[in-house]
Design a protein around this motif. Sequence first.
Motif, PDB file in Angstrom:
ATOM      1  N   GLY A   1      67.147  15.216 -91.736  1.00  0.00           N
ATOM      2  CA  GLY A   1      68.398  14.516 -91.973  1.00  0.00           C
ATOM      3  C   GLY A   1      69.601  15.262 -91.448  1.00  0.00           C
ATOM      4  O   GLY A   1      69.484  16.317 -90.819  1.00  0.00           O
TER       5      GLY A   1
ATOM      6  N   ASP B   1      70.271  16.456 -97.749  1.00  0.00           N
ATOM      7  CA  ASP B   1      70.938  15.151 -97.876  1.00  0.00           C
ATOM      8  C   ASP B   1      70.685  14.628 -99.290  1.00  0.00           C
ATOM      9  O   ASP B   1      69.675  13.961 -99.553  1.00  0.00           O
ATOM     10  CB  ASP B   1      70.397  14.166 -96.839  1.00  0.00           C
ATOM     11  CG  ASP B   1      70.827  14.507 -95.426  1.00  0.00           C
ATOM     12  OD1 ASP B   1      71.567  15.493 -95.258  1.00  0.00           O
ATOM     13  OD2 ASP B   1      70.421  13.793 -94.502  1.00  0.00           O
TER      14      ASP B   1
ATOM     15  N   ALA C   1      76.936  11.710 -90.173  1.00  0.00           N
ATOM     16  CA  ALA C   1      75.736  11.460 -90.967  1.00  0.00           C
ATOM     17  C   ALA C   1      74.618  10.862 -90.113  1.00  0.00           C
ATOM     18  O   ALA C   1      73.468  11.288 -90.206  1.00  0.00           O
ATOM     19  CB  ALA C   1      76.071  10.534 -92.136  1.00  0.00           C
TER      20      ALA C   1
END
Length: 250
Positions: free
Chosen positions: A44, A82, A162
């Motif tokens: 992530g 995350d 992100a």
Amino acid sequence: MSQLRDTASSLPPGLLASVADLREMELARAGGADIIDLKQPAFGALGAWSPEALTAAVMLWNAWGEQLGEAARPALSATAGDQPMVPALIRAAAERVAETGVPIVKVGLFHSKHTNECIEALAPLASRARLIGVLFADQEPDFAVVGALGRAGFAGVMIDTADKRAGSLTEHLDPLTLGQFVAEARRHGLITGLAGSLRLGDIPSLTGVGADYLGFRGALCEGGRTGALDPMRLGQVYARLREPTDHSRP
């Protein structure tokens, strides 16, 4: 070098290099990274190392201190993963990283109505470890959060992305907006960093923003962020960061 720089520093931005294992740690140190950031890109945006791997990294980092001296080794940070924006969960994740001895813990503050609650939950840890809050350029970051980080005792704040498939930092926020972010962070005494799929060509424009650090992963690797760190690419980024700013370059 293992201390974060003062927010009043007028130096060019330092180099934060994200690494996925101990071998890459050694390459990043040899390549002149100012902060070595322990992150698992396959897990992530802020994928975390295991506690066992973090402990081994801290042992290596401590050995550098004995060999090179405190001033000559890079600073060391690690991501807390995350995490969902649930105060108890995000604090537990940050605590797990801090307990391994990593001195700087990066915590992702994803878009949520519970962001301020999560920051308040982290305040007790901020008195024992240097916390860096990470906002995300592709999630409409609220810069009002910066003041809350300062009040909670955080050491710094970064902007990242992100979703690495949705473009780099510079495709989401322009230099003027990033400059406003840096100014707001400095007003609250926070160290600043910019990251998010940054490329070699992004460096000239971002150098003028005034952030303390620029963070890289994919630009340092053969085959993108989940590939292996390449010393030659690292050397190119290091050299470009130390060039005089020239906005005419690509």
